[in-house]
Enzyme design. Structure first.
Site, PDB file in Angstrom:
ATOM      1  N   TYR A  74    -115.261  29.984 105.390  1.00  0.00           N
ATOM      2  CA  TYR A  74    -115.518  31.432 105.307  1.00  0.00           C
ATOM      3  C   TYR A  74    -114.452  32.202 106.079  1.00  0.00           C
ATOM      4  CZ  TYR A  74    -117.873  35.869 105.052  1.00  0.00           C
ATOM      5  OH  TYR A  74    -118.162  37.179 104.787  1.00  0.00           O
ATOM      6  N   PHE A 126    -100.332  55.033  86.675  1.00  0.00           N
ATOM      7  CA  PHE A 126    -101.023  53.899  86.078  1.00  0.00           C
ATOM      8  C   PHE A 126    -102.524  54.178  86.178  1.00  0.00           C
ATOM      9  CE2 PHE A 126    -103.146  49.837  85.798  1.00  0.00           C
ATOM     10  CZ  PHE A 126    -102.731  49.491  84.527  1.00  0.00           C
ATOM     11  N   THR A 127    -103.276  53.722  85.190  1.00  0.00           N
ATOM     12  CA  THR A 127    -104.680  54.110  85.041  1.00  0.00           C
ATOM     13  C   THR A 127    -105.506  53.877  86.313  1.00  0.00           C
ATOM     14  OG1 THR A 127    -105.056  51.939  84.049  1.00  0.00           O
ATOM     15  CG2 THR A 127    -104.709  53.772  82.537  1.00  0.00           C
ATOM     16  N   ASP A 217     -95.879  49.895  94.129  1.00  0.00           N
ATOM     17  CA  ASP A 217     -96.774  49.085  93.307  1.00  0.00           C
ATOM     18  C   ASP A 217     -95.920  47.911  92.846  1.00  0.00           C
ATOM     19  OD1 ASP A 217     -98.198  47.793  91.365  1.00  0.00           O
ATOM     20  OD2 ASP A 217     -98.993  49.611  90.439  1.00  0.00           O
ATOM     21  N   LYS A 260    -100.053  39.366  87.584  1.00  0.00           N
ATOM     22  CA  LYS A 260     -98.885  39.520  86.696  1.00  0.00           C
ATOM     23  C   LYS A 260     -97.747  38.629  87.212  1.00  0.00           C
ATOM     24  CE  LYS A 260    -101.311  43.452  85.751  1.00  0.00           C
ATOM     25  NZ  LYS A 260    -102.594  43.784  86.401  1.00  0.00           N
ATOM     26  N   ARG A 384    -101.923  52.430  74.591  1.00  0.00           N
ATOM     27  CA  ARG A 384    -101.445  53.065  75.826  1.00  0.00           C
ATOM     28  C   ARG A 384    -100.954  54.452  75.427  1.00  0.00           C
ATOM     29  NH1 ARG A 384    -102.947  50.014  80.472  1.00  0.00           N
ATOM     30  NH2 ARG A 384    -104.674  51.196  79.642  1.00  0.00           N
ATOM     31  N   PHE A 451    -110.734  53.998  78.164  1.00  0.00           N
ATOM     32  CA  PHE A 451    -110.167  53.086  77.175  1.00  0.00           C
ATOM     33  C   PHE A 451    -110.829  51.710  77.193  1.00  0.00           C
ATOM     34  CE2 PHE A 451    -107.770  50.755  80.363  1.00  0.00           C
ATOM     35  CZ  PHE A 451    -107.646  51.704  81.365  1.00  0.00           C
TER      36      PHE A 451
HETATM   37  O1  PLI Z   1    -105.820  44.799  87.029  1.00  0.00           O
HETATM   38  P1  PLI Z   1    -105.620  44.821  88.510  1.00  0.00           P
HETATM   39  O2  PLI Z   1    -106.732  45.491  89.215  1.00  0.00           O
HETATM   40  O3  PLI Z   1    -105.296  43.487  89.073  1.00  0.00           O
HETATM   41  O4  PLI Z   1    -104.271  45.667  88.788  1.00  0.00           O
HETATM   42  C1  PLI Z   1    -104.171  47.021  88.527  1.00  0.00           C
HETATM   43  C2  PLI Z   1    -102.750  47.393  88.185  1.00  0.00           C
HETATM   44  C3  PLI Z   1    -102.004  48.076  89.080  1.00  0.00           C
HETATM   45  N1  PLI Z   1    -100.709  48.442  88.791  1.00  0.00           N
HETATM   46  C4  PLI Z   1    -100.121  48.126  87.607  1.00  0.00           C
HETATM   47  C5  PLI Z   1     -98.735  48.573  87.356  1.00  0.00           C
HETATM   48  C6  PLI Z   1    -100.850  47.433  86.663  1.00  0.00           C
HETATM   49  O5  PLI Z   1    -100.239  47.125  85.528  1.00  0.00           O
HETATM   50  C7  PLI Z   1    -102.192  47.043  86.923  1.00  0.00           C
HETATM   51  C8  PLI Z   1    -102.998  46.393  85.964  1.00  0.00           C
HETATM   52  N2  PLI Z   1    -102.581  46.271  84.731  1.00  0.00           N
HETATM   53  C9  PLI Z   1    -103.220  45.773  83.694  1.00  0.00           C
HETATM   54  C10 PLI Z   1    -104.610  45.266  83.758  1.00  0.00           C
HETATM   55  C11 PLI Z   1    -102.514  45.741  82.451  1.00  0.00           C
HETATM   56  O6  PLI Z   1    -103.060  45.253  81.452  1.00  0.00           O
HETATM   57  O7  PLI Z   1    -101.363  46.214  82.423  1.00  0.00           O
END
Ligand code: PLI
Length: 467
Positions: A74, A126-127, A217, A260, A384, A451
């Protein structure tokens, strides 16, 4: 003798995952049931899944082996210290706060670094980032260069910040009116477009003069580093790892969706230099994420992430990753399909506004095109454009950004060139038959990040792609 030499992936396949083929009738029924929203399709009915590159990468054998070394204590898990070392070495920030994914880090940063009423300038929104900034009482202000909003501009660094726009904002609201500058690298919504190191350094110098902090970011910062190495004069001889560190040196910290660049299926982190700010973030972290040494992740996930970070800066890996995206993009360009240029880092973005010029924006051309692509071939993509942009916070009117795009996002180390060929053929066929694609209208519109869960019907008939 030909001087041309092809590249190939620096890995070979060890295990395969079967895909299910579907008929057109099955897909028509599936997309109708999903309210013409590709997010609502069950993945078992998807053939080639280009919805996102987020959490969809194939992990390496080393990462899988790392899972077996999970220390699920933990507190004080060994894997946390491996992660901390990897982030410090590659991103250079001292304080490492693991989070369940990127938006967890965005939540913490927004809460500790934004006072209600402050502006948060950024190179396009970004969203999830913007949503968290707004929930914390901030106001996002777009300061990206104009070229970023023009799908057809071939500017090599469309993620650059317009220094004049930023200076004008500082003059108008004062440094105290700005929480921090949020720099995306690469810029997802602009088509995976990079920011140059020269511009980032200039932003740093401008902000330093006014005492304004910068947070990166860093979700796709290694992809951004690849573009700096291959496009920006003076960096060709540097490694991706060196360029990544140089980028991070321009910032006070970063939020990271490790799903990513870092080649894991779940995970993220907030990394900071300021110990006092980190302390505030950790106070919230224990409420919303988990203890400071796991932050919503299992020990094994942190181990896979630490290994993935090191793998992500390998040039051959990145060359093959971006090379595959370029391969698909070039095929579409050669066939006259309108796409965002230059071809981006993590995907090819179809310019739905030019693809379907006869559909008005309030019939959501990109949403319709994504649904039609699924019907045609079982390829799943993502809107998008207007649906993702949501509504104006004050007026409640639909926001229609200039870019109305469909994203064909390429997961890392997952699909072959043959999958790219199948995808290209379907898009090209749809482009030839574009008059058969029908617009959409909302039947259900959620309040936040609409979306993800919105539902639609075709404006006429009961089919988005007429046979
Ligand atoms: O999906 P998260 O919560 O791990 O990350 C959010 C996020 C933050 N910044 C950027 C530039 C992103 O592209 C992003 C998430 N992107 C997704 C889910 C995508 O499909 O592009």
């Amino acid at each position: 003798m030909s001087t041309h030499r092809s590249w190939a992936e620096p890995w070979k396949v060890k295990m395969v995952e079967h895909l299910r083929m579907t008929t057109r009738a099955q897909r028509e029924s599936a997309i109708r049931e999903a309210g013409y929203n590709t997010f609502l399709l069950p993945s078992r009915l998807v053939y080639i899944d280009l919805l996102t590159d987020s959490g969809t990468s194939a992990m390496s054998d080393r990462q899988w082996a790392g899972l077996m070394l999970g220390d699920e204590a933990y507190a004080g898990s060994e894997n946390y210290y491996h992660l901390e070392d990897a982030v410090r070495e590659h991103y250079g920030f001292r304080e490492v706060i693991p989070t369940h994914q990127g938006r967890g880090a965005e939540h913490l940063l927004s809460r500790v670094a934004i006072h209600p009423g402050q502006c948060v300038p950024g190179n396009m929104y970004f969203t999830t980032t913007k949503a968290h900034q707004e929930l914390a009482g901030g106001r996002f202000v777009d300061v990206i260069i104009d070229e970023a909003h023009d799908a057809d501009s071939s500017h090599p660094f469309k993620g650059d910040i317009d220094l004049e726009k930023l200076q004008t904002l500082i003059d108008r609201v004062g440094a105290a009116g700005i929480a921090y500058v949020c720099v995306g690298a690469t810029v997802n919504m602009a088509g995976g477009q990079p920011i140059s190191l020269g511009n980032l350094r200039a932003v740093r110098a401008l902000c330093a003069r006014h005492g304004i902090r910068i947070f990166l970011d860093a979700t796709r910062a290694v992809e951004n580093a690849y573009f700096i190495k291959t496009r920006e004069p003076g960096h060709a001889d540097r490694t991706l790892a060196q360029i990544l560190r140089a980028m991070c040196e321009c910032a006070d910290g970063c939020t990271m969706s490790a799903k990513k660049d870092s080649l894991v299926n779940i995970g993220g982190f907030l990394a900071l230099n300021d110990a006092a700010l980190a302390e505030e973030a950790r106070n919230l972290m224990v409420l919303y994420e988990g203890l400071q040494t796991y932050g919503g992740l299992a020990g094994r996930d942190m181990e896979a992430l630490a290994i993935g970070i090191a793998e992500s800066v390998d040039f051959d890996h990145m060359h093959a990753r971006i090379g595959q995206v370029e391969y698909l993009g070039r095929k579409l360009l050669e066939a006259g399909v309108p796409i965002t240029r230059p071809i981006g880092g993590h995907g090819v973005f179809l310019d739905a506004a030019r693809f379907l010029p006869r559909l008005p924006r309030d019939q959501f051309p990109a949403q319709a095109l994504a649904a039609a692509l699924y019907v045609d071939s079982g390829v799943r993509s993502m809107e998008r454009g207007g649906v993702s942009a949501g509504r104006d916070q004050k007026t409640g009117e639909n926001l229609f950004p200039r870019l109305e795009l469909v994203r064909l996002t390429i997961p890392r180390r997952v699909y072959t060139q043959a999958h790219m060929d199948v995808t290209a053929e379907s898009v090209i066929a749809l482009h030839r038959n574009r008059d058969r694609i029908r617009g959409l209208k909302f039947t259900h519109e959620p309040r936040h990040l609409r979306f993800f869960q919105a539902r639609f019907d075709p404006v006429e008939g009961d089919c988005v792609l007429v046979d």
